[in-house]
Design an enzyme around this catalytic site. Sequence first.
Site, mmCIF file in Angstrom:
data_model
loop_
_atom_site.group_PDB
_atom_site.id
_atom_site.type_symbol
_atom_site.label_atom_id
_atom_site.label_comp_id
_atom_site.label_asym_id
_atom_site.label_seq_id
_atom_site.Cartn_x
_atom_site.Cartn_y
_atom_site.Cartn_z
ATOM 1 N N ARG A 23 -8.019 -11.370 5.963
ATOM 2 C CA ARG A 23 -8.946 -12.090 6.541
ATOM 3 C C ARG A 23 -9.683 -12.557 5.482
ATOM 4 N NH1 ARG A 23 -11.665 -9.753 12.007
ATOM 5 N NH2 ARG A 23 -9.745 -8.447 13.015
ATOM 6 N N ARG A 37 0.927 -1.148 0.057
ATOM 7 C CA ARG A 37 0.049 -0.030 -0.033
ATOM 8 C C ARG A 37 0.777 1.339 0.035
ATOM 9 N NH1 ARG A 37 -3.050 -0.514 5.720
ATOM 10 N NH2 ARG A 37 -3.432 -2.710 4.786
ATOM 11 N N ILE A 48 0.105 -16.786 19.197
ATOM 12 C CA ILE A 48 -0.094 -17.496 20.408
ATOM 13 C C ILE A 48 -1.771 -18.322 20.514
ATOM 14 C CG2 ILE A 48 -1.072 -15.389 21.693
ATOM 15 C CD1 ILE A 48 0.408 -16.477 23.965
ATOM 16 N N LEU A 100 -5.129 -0.141 -3.584
ATOM 17 C CA LEU A 100 -6.228 -1.141 -4.069
ATOM 18 C C LEU A 100 -7.545 -0.633 -3.952
ATOM 19 C CD1 LEU A 100 -4.304 -4.450 -2.997
ATOM 20 C CD2 LEU A 100 -3.978 -3.261 -5.201
ATOM 21 N N HIS A 140 -3.799 -14.171 16.767
ATOM 22 C CA HIS A 140 -2.260 -13.890 16.632
ATOM 23 C C HIS A 140 -1.884 -15.491 16.788
ATOM 24 C CE1 HIS A 140 -1.404 -10.182 15.457
ATOM 25 N NE2 HIS A 140 -2.007 -9.537 16.230
ATOM 26 N N ASP A 142 3.346 -18.944 13.488
ATOM 27 C CA ASP A 142 3.603 -18.144 12.436
ATOM 28 C C ASP A 142 4.252 -18.699 11.186
ATOM 29 O OD1 ASP A 142 1.835 -16.211 13.269
ATOM 30 O OD2 ASP A 142 3.320 -14.693 13.655
#
Length: 367
Positions: free
Chosen positions: A81, A31, A124, A57, A122, A152
Amino acid sequence: MKVVELAGIGPAPFACMMLAELGAEVLRIDRPGGGLAFGPPELDLVNRGRRSVALDLKNPAAVDAVLQLVAEADVLVEGFRPGVAERLGLGPEQCHAVNPKLVYGRMTGWGQDGPLAQTAGHDIDYLALSGALHLIGRAGGPPQVPANLLGDFAGGSLYLVVGVLAAVVEARGSGRGQVVDAAIVDGAAHLTTMLLGALAGGSWKQERGTNLLDTGAPFYDVYETSDGEFMAVGALEPQFYDELIRLLRINPPDRYDVASWPELQKVLAETFALKTQAEWTEVFDGSDACVSPVLPLAGDHPHLVARGIFIEKDGVRQAAPAPRFSRTASELTQPPARPGEHTRDALTDWGVTGVEELLASGAAVQA
């Protein structure tokens, strides 16, 4: 292989970094102004190895430019998402309309469907729900957080890379692309496969710190040295354990008597506390006792130096690409780019039309 990366944070960029280091041409779509970063752009190392184009975008002309890139690509990777890419006009259906062979890699925490798919999370959280976090910790204590490496990057990035590469191979045979749904919660659960088998067979217990590989066994643990550093002990097999005992010069309790493990742990702790980390490192150097010093990030142990595991590139100490190849060696081609650093040249090189018009309108930005 040509890859279009819709910029995100964490696991998706790391996966694209790996693809670039494996030889793919990866173009990162940032971006304008960039997004969340851990420090200045030149130190955001997961963005190394590829050029950056800045596109707004929310502008239809910028979306059209991305679709032109997609038409020339083998892979697109996004880490939004579920549903966000579709709302931008860059979902799988829109992209496959211009390139039916495209492999569409999606990186999320919870996956593209299920009750939590639209929920924030996240590393965790994904480890917690998958059971992986429950495994890590000492007896009687809380779960311990393994930074964000296990979720991750292991459960997320590596599974995305494997899935994308497999799908590219399949697409080259079938002529049809597909979506790769890489969810960290899936990967984290999959990583526990060996322990799930052990749990079913009765050789692993749910209670933390009571098993062979979770500090339950005194000969698989870390011990503090006299200078406040630590040594890691992994003397599982009998021959390695015998070497450990020989070099420690102790007469410990029977390791096969589980009831004596607390006493064995005490003896080992007291012994390691007698010398500094450097002294113990010298004692165990070159032995099969499976004992190693616990070093800080980017350490300079002779083995790390000999293999060039950490290298200096553009004034920054960083990990060299992995794995290694006998003929086609991976290399670090360029440092992390500033968002939009290569907008004009990269869009032109990929055959996008009307580049100057995109720049003039603000749909694209040259940093």
